[in-house]
Scaffold this motif. Structure first.
Motif, PDB file in Angstrom:
ATOM      1  N   PHE A 129       0.864  -1.108  -0.041  1.00 30.05           N
ATOM      2  CA  PHE A 129       0.108   0.167   0.136  1.00 30.05           C
ATOM      3  C   PHE A 129       0.795   1.254  -0.006  1.00 30.05           C
ATOM      4  N   LEU A 130       2.051   1.070  -0.257  1.00 35.65           N
ATOM      5  CA  LEU A 130       3.054   2.111  -0.366  1.00 35.65           C
ATOM      6  C   LEU A 130       3.753   1.885  -1.866  1.00 35.65           C
ATOM      7  N   ASP A 181      -8.586   0.333  -0.509  1.00 38.43           N
ATOM      8  CA  ASP A 181      -7.158  -0.411  -0.578  1.00 38.43           C
ATOM      9  C   ASP A 181      -7.076  -1.039  -1.870  1.00 38.43           C
ATOM     10  N   TRP A 182      -7.907  -1.481  -2.523  1.00 38.10           N
ATOM     11  CA  TRP A 182      -7.870  -1.954  -3.685  1.00 38.10           C
ATOM     12  C   TRP A 182      -7.479  -0.761  -4.878  1.00 38.10           C
ATOM     13  N   GLU A 183      -8.326   0.298  -4.800  1.00 34.03           N
ATOM     14  CA  GLU A 183      -7.919   1.450  -5.854  1.00 34.03           C
ATOM     15  C   GLU A 183      -6.503   1.875  -5.317  1.00 34.03           C
ATOM     16  N   LEU A 188      -1.052   2.489  -7.287  1.00 28.98           N
ATOM     17  CA  LEU A 188       0.372   2.395  -7.012  1.00 28.98           C
ATOM     18  C   LEU A 188       1.132   1.583  -8.184  1.00 28.98           C
ATOM     19  N   ARG A 189       0.585   0.395  -8.277  1.00 24.50           N
ATOM     20  CA  ARG A 189       0.925  -0.450  -9.202  1.00 24.50           C
ATOM     21  C   ARG A 189       0.993  -0.047 -10.685  1.00 24.50           C
ATOM     22  N   GLU A 253     -16.434  -6.728  -7.918  1.00 24.11           N
ATOM     23  CA  GLU A 253     -15.826  -5.804  -6.958  1.00 24.11           C
ATOM     24  C   GLU A 253     -14.534  -5.570  -7.700  1.00 24.11           C
ATOM     25  N   LEU A 254     -13.691  -6.402  -8.040  1.00 27.63           N
ATOM     26  CA  LEU A 254     -12.405  -6.234  -8.504  1.00 27.63           C
ATOM     27  C   LEU A 254     -12.412  -5.300  -9.807  1.00 27.63           C
TER      28      LEU A 254
END
Ligand SMILES: C[S@@+](CC[C@H](N)C(=O)[O-])C[C@H]1O[C@@H](n2cnc3c(N)ncnc32)[C@H](O)[C@@H]1O
Length: 357
Positions: A129-130, A181-183, A188-189, A253-254
Motif C-alpha cells: 500500500f506504499l 485499499d484496492w484502488e 500504485l501498481r 468488486e475487482l
C-alpha cells in the motif's frame, strides 16, 4: 481499541511453514500461469539492453512464486534471448521470512533462477500500500493471494474473526476499506508499470452465493478461541482484537474501479474470471482415507496463513515463545474440531489481467 488492534495483516508463518502448508494457494496461482505467459508474451519492451523488470507483490516465502515467474522467464527468454538481464523483485511486508525466500529461489529445482545467470532475484520489504519501485520501472507484475489482505482494520467485530462475515455497520466499514485499499493498490501498481506493461492479479473469492469456502475453519477457530479464553490461555480483550483482514472478492468488486469506460489510473482489464479450484487436501484424502491427516492438513493451512494475524492481538505478541504457544494451541483446537466437520470444499479465485495503456 489499542494501536495493535488497528494494525493490518501480519506476514504468514515463517521458517518454511507457509511454503509447506500453502497447497491451496499454489493451486489458485496455477490458474494464473497461462495469464502470466500471455502477459510476458505481450508486454511492450523497447530494443536495447535495459533489464526486463518483473515484480511479485506479496511473495511470502516464495515457493508459490516459482512456477508463475518461471513461466514468465521462459517466455521472456524466447523473446529476448539468454543474455538479456531479467530482474525479479519479490515484495512483502518487512516482517516476512525473506531468508527462506532467498534459499528457495537459490536452491529449488523449480526456481526460475537456478540455471539462468542473467536472472537477478531481489526483495523489497515494504507494504504494497506504499510505492515499491520507481515510476515506470516494472514490465510485468504478479500478485497471487495477497491483495485481498486489507491495510487496516476499520471496525471491531464482536463475535467474529473473519472480516467478510461481518454484518451491518461493520460490514459497510470493511467494504469501504476494501474499496479504498484496492484502488490504492491499483494506483500504485499503475504508476510503477511501464506503458505496455502487464499485471496479473489472483485473489481468493467467495462462491457465486457469496459464501466463503474457509468458513468452517473460521467457525472452528472461533470455538477454539472461546475455549482458550475459558482456560485462561488468552483474555477476552485479546480475543476482541483478533481479526482476519483477508477480504476475498468477486470479479464485479475487482472491476468496479474501472467503470463503464474500462479504465482506472491508466490500467485496462484484458481478462477477468471467477474460477473454481479442486480441493487438493481432499484429493489426497480420497487416496489415503486418513481423516486425522486431512484435519491436520486443513489446520496447518489455517495456522500458517491466518493464525499469525490473530496472534498480533496478543498482549505479548512480540515474544516469540508466546506466539508459538498460541499458534500451536489454536492449530490443535482447530484440528480437533475439524475431525467431525470434514467435507470436500470448492474454493474459488478471481483472476485479472491488466494492461498499462
Ligand atoms: C497468502 S500469502 C500469498 C503468498 C504467495 N503469493 C502465494 O501465492 O502463495 C499473502 C502474502 O501477502 C502479504 N501481504 C499482506 N498484506 C501485505 C501488504 N500490505 N504489503 C505487502 N504484502 C502483504 C503477506 O505478508 C503474505 O506473505
Amino acid at each position: 481499541m489499542s494501536n495493535a488492534h488497528m494494525r493490518g495483516a501480519a506476514p504468514m508463518e515463517g521458517r518454511g511453514a507457509y511454503n509447506a502448508n500453502s497447497a491451496l494457494q499454489a493451486a489458485g496461482g496455477a490458474v494464473g500461469v497461462p495469464l502470466m505467459e500471455a502477459a510476458a508474451a505481450s508486454i511492450a519492451i523497447d530494443e536495447g539492453d535495459r533489464p526486463v523488470v518483473c515484480a511479485d507483490y506479496g511473495s511470502s516465502e516464495g515457493r508459490n512464486s516459482l512456477v508463475p515467474l518461471g513461466a514468465a522467464v521462459r517466455v521472456l527468454r524466447r523473446r529476448f534471448g539468454p543474455e538479456r538481464a531479467i530482474i525479479v523483485a519479490h515484495t512483502d511486508l518487512p516482517g516476512n521470512d525473506f531468508s527462506t525466500l532467498f534459499e528457495v529461489v537459490d536452491s529449488s529445482a523449480e526456481s526460475y533462477a537456478r540455471d539462468d545467470k542473467n536472472v537477478f532475484p531481489s526483495a523489497i520489504g515494504r507494504s504494497f500500500f506504499l510505492p515499491l519501485l520507481p515510476p515506470g520501472h516494472v514490465d510485468l507484475g504478479w500478485s497471487s493471494y495477497a491483495a485481498q489482505w486489507l491495510s487496516r482494520n476499520p471496525a471491531t467485530l464482536p463475535g467474529h474473526i473473519f472480516a467478510r462475515a461481518s454484518k451491518g455497520e461493520a460490514a459497510s466499514a470493511f467494504a469501504r476499506q476494501a474499496k479504498t485499499d484496492w484502488e490504492t493498490f491499483l494506483s500504485l501498481r499503475a504508476k510503477e508499470l511501464r506503458r505496455g506493461g502487464r499485471l496479473v492479479v489472483i485473489m481468493p473469492a467467495p462462491d457465486e452465493a457469496g459464501l466463503h469456502p474457509s468458513a468452517v475453519l473460521f467457525d472452528c477457530a472461533e470455538d477454539a478461541l472461546q475455549e482458550m479464553i475459558a482456560g485462561g490461555a488468552i483474555t477476552a480483550h485479546e480475543r476482541e482484537g483478533m481479526i482476519i483482514l483477508s477480504y476475498p472478492r468477486l470479479p464485479a468488486e475487482l472491476l468496479a474501479p474501472f467503470g463503464p469506460e474500462g479504465q482506472f489510473a491508466g490500467l485496462k482489464p484484458n481478462h477477468c474470471a471467477h474460477v473454481p479450484l479442486g480441493d487438493v487436501a481432499w484429493t489426497q484424502y480420497e487416496h489415503d482415507r486418513d481423516t486425522a491427516a486431512l484435519a491436520a492438513r486443513r489446520a496447518a493451512f489455517f495456522r500458517a496463513t491466518f493464525a499469525p494475524s490473530l496472534a498480533r492481538a496478543l498482549d505479548r505478541a512480540s515474544e516469540e515463545r508466546t506466539n508459538i504457544a498460541f499458534l500451536t494451541r489454536l492449530e490443535a483446537g482447530v484440528r480437533r474440531r475439524l475431525l467431525d466437520r470434514l467435507s470436500p470444499t470448492v474454493n474459488f479465485v478471481t483472476t485479472l489481467l491488466l494492461e498499462k495503456t
